[in-house]
Design an enzyme around this catalytic site. Structure first.
Site, mmCIF file in Angstrom:
data_model
loop_
_atom_site.group_PDB
_atom_site.id
_atom_site.type_symbol
_atom_site.label_atom_id
_atom_site.label_comp_id
_atom_site.label_asym_id
_atom_site.label_seq_id
_atom_site.Cartn_x
_atom_site.Cartn_y
_atom_site.Cartn_z
ATOM 1 N N LYS A 41 27.219 10.335 -19.263
ATOM 2 C CA LYS A 41 27.233 11.195 -18.078
ATOM 3 C C LYS A 41 28.459 10.838 -17.249
ATOM 4 O O LYS A 41 28.473 9.860 -16.502
ATOM 5 C CB LYS A 41 25.981 11.008 -17.210
ATOM 6 C CG LYS A 41 25.898 12.048 -16.086
ATOM 7 C CD LYS A 41 25.099 11.598 -14.892
ATOM 8 C CE LYS A 41 25.917 10.913 -13.857
ATOM 9 N NZ LYS A 41 26.932 11.775 -13.158
ATOM 10 N N GLU A 58 29.117 -2.409 -13.047
ATOM 11 C CA GLU A 58 30.389 -2.773 -12.424
ATOM 12 C C GLU A 58 30.456 -1.972 -11.134
ATOM 13 O O GLU A 58 30.585 -0.751 -11.161
ATOM 14 C CB GLU A 58 31.553 -2.463 -13.366
ATOM 15 C CG GLU A 58 32.867 -3.067 -12.907
ATOM 16 C CD GLU A 58 33.790 -2.041 -12.294
ATOM 17 O OE1 GLU A 58 33.845 -1.985 -11.037
ATOM 18 O OE2 GLU A 58 34.442 -1.299 -13.041
ATOM 19 N N GLU A 102 34.034 -1.676 1.846
ATOM 20 C CA GLU A 102 34.935 -1.086 0.858
ATOM 21 C C GLU A 102 35.374 0.291 1.353
ATOM 22 O O GLU A 102 34.565 1.205 1.475
ATOM 23 C CB GLU A 102 34.242 -0.968 -0.498
ATOM 24 C CG GLU A 102 35.171 -0.498 -1.601
ATOM 25 C CD GLU A 102 34.502 -0.465 -2.966
ATOM 26 O OE1 GLU A 102 35.176 -0.751 -3.965
ATOM 27 O OE2 GLU A 102 33.289 -0.142 -3.035
#
Length: 482
Positions: A170, A245, A378
């Site tokens: 996906k 990750e 972030e």
């Protein structure tokens, strides 16, 4: 206008069970550049069934057959490299030089490395009387992000194929074009029916049912920490393996030496690449406090050389991927200003001369403290924060003062000192003086995830380990009777 109305399931291009599409917006023009079909749980069921059906035969193939298939993919990948690059520029705004260079090149590099590793990989090892066997884990659900599409597809699909797994991919709904072309490449290369399956869609429609599916043995996910947590929750009832990750806020420690100004410029260039949309980007530059003014000036000069504009032209960076990403970055830049950081370059708003497109000004903040939002969150845009340290111990303390641990960087002329500093950074990938290696394991500590990708280490998560006791009974240790 690109139109992708079908998925690749069981070796055929098929229409989704439900008719639903998503318009894809070109971030450089803000105009619709294509439409892609959006999947559902029913499409996931069909893809998983195809992968399960193909698993017995594919898992039983030998190394020679798998290498031949990977080599066929390598040939077809080369034929479609220009198509992949054009799609990358269109769907996520990567400049042509980056799209046709490092973006597509990373996929080719990981494919070559998978072939090399597979040729020498030991799938069994005898230890005394016991045989230790590494077997393919089964059906893998692979969920990839939009920021480095070919890199992330490559580090999942190629190790899965090499180890004998079957899979359902996906891609991100924000960069679906490259995933579609990749499926065409695998079809042309002769991947057996059901070994590789593609279902496009979003997280709720496809990611959730894929993660929770009892017919899936492993999920490999790259994306935000928030989404990674939800995927782990969805996967937990089936006790499948989950590798992730996730996000990063990576430190870049610049040592106090004669290369300092040059290393500042390199750090800025590295941070701004791909419009700052890299989870391992060196977003926190740590410099000796006494050299903060020098660092700010060097960073300002480097930021001024970071050209922004039409990704089809000769520019360093293009737009960020979408309006919501643009708005988030703008808000964080303003927050940095409001919290008292020194704005050295850039700032809010689009660069001069760019009235349309999700373009962000290359931005640098100096005099940042560890408690500021821009030092902790972030940003995922071309925004660099510079923090000052008192000594090397303080630099390492600042470097590790984060919930993330994906990457770290050290720059300095004294290699022994750089090695010592690198050894103390709590991150899964630490580069000294911008070193790069396809063999190096890539993955994170803490909230940056678990598992490793790249090279030989990228094979490990796709394998189950079986111990066969008594394999060599003539040398077996027989325990004394109780």
């Amino acid at each position: 206008m690109r139109e992708y109305a079908k998925f690749y399931i069981g070796g055929r291009w098929v229409y989704p069970v439900e008719s639903r599409t998503l318009e894809i917006v070109n971030p450089a023009t803000e105009g619709v550049c294509g439409r892609v079909a959006m999947g559902s749980a029913a499409d996931v069921d069909e893809a998983v069934a195809a992968a399960r059906s193909a698993f017995p035969a594919w898992s039983a193939t030998g190394v020679k057959e798998r290498i031949e298939l990977l080599q066929n993919i390598q040939e077809e990948y080369g034929k479609r490299s220009a198509d992949l690059a054009a799609a990358l520029t269109e769907e996520m705004g990567a400049p042509a030089s980056l799209a046709g260079g490092f973006q597509v090149g990373l996929g080719a590099g990981h494919l070559a490395k998978a072939i090399e590793v597979l040729g020498d990989y030991a799938f069994s090892e005898q230890r005394g009387a016991t045989l230790v066997v590494k077997e393919p884990i089964g059906v893998c659900g692979l969920i990839t992000p939009w920021n480095w599409p070919m890199n992330q597809i490559a580090v999942k699909v190629f190790p899965a194929l090499a180890t004998g797994c079957t899979m359902v991919l996906k891609p991100s709904e924000r960069s679906p074009f490259t995933g579609q072309i990749f499926a065409e490449i695998l079809e042309a290369a002769g991947v057996p029916a059901g070994v590789f399956n593609l279902v496009q869609g979003d997280g709720p429609g496809v990611g959730v049912p894929l993660s929770a599916h009892p017919g899936v043995d492993m999920i490999s996910f790259t994306g935000s920490t928030r989404a990674g947590v939800e995927i782990a929750r969805n996967a937990a009832p089936t006790v499948k393996r989950v590798t992730q990750e996730l996000g990063g806020k990576s430190p870049n420690i610049l040592l106090d030496d004669e290369d300092f100004a040059g290393n500042v410029a390199k750090g800025v260039t590295s941070m701004m690449g791909n419009s700052g949309q890299t989870c391992s980007a060196p977003s926190r530059m740590l410099v000796p406090r006494a050299r903060m003014a020098e660092a700010a000036e060097a960073a300002k000069d480097a930021a001024a050389k970071t050209t922004v504009g039409d990704p089809n032209g000769d520019v360093v960076i293009g737009p960020v991927v979408a309006k919501d990403q643009f708005d988030k970055i703008q808000g964080l830049i303003q927050q940095g200003i409001d919290e008292g950081a020194t704005l050295v370059a850039g700032g809010t708003g689009r660069p001069d001369g760019l009235a349309k497109g999700y373009y962000v000004r290359p931005t640098v903040f100096a005099d940042v403290t560890g408690d500021m939002t821009i030092a902790r969150e972030e940003i995922f845009g071309p925004v660099l924060t510079i923090l000052g340290y008192d000594d090397v111990d303080h630099a390492i303390e600042l470097a590790n003062d984060t919930e993330y641990g994906l990457a770290g960087y050290v720059a300095g002329a004294d290699l022994e000192q750089a090695r010592a500093v690198a050894s103390r950074i709590r991150a899964g990938w630490v580069a000294i003086n911008e070193a790069f290696d396809f063999d190096c394991p890539f993955g994170g500590y803490k909230k940056s995830g678990n598992g490793r990708e790249w090279g030989e280490f990228g094979f490990h998560d796709y394998l189950e380990i079986k111990g066969v006791l008594g394999y060599a009974p003539d040398v077996a240790d027989v325990p004394d009777s109780a």
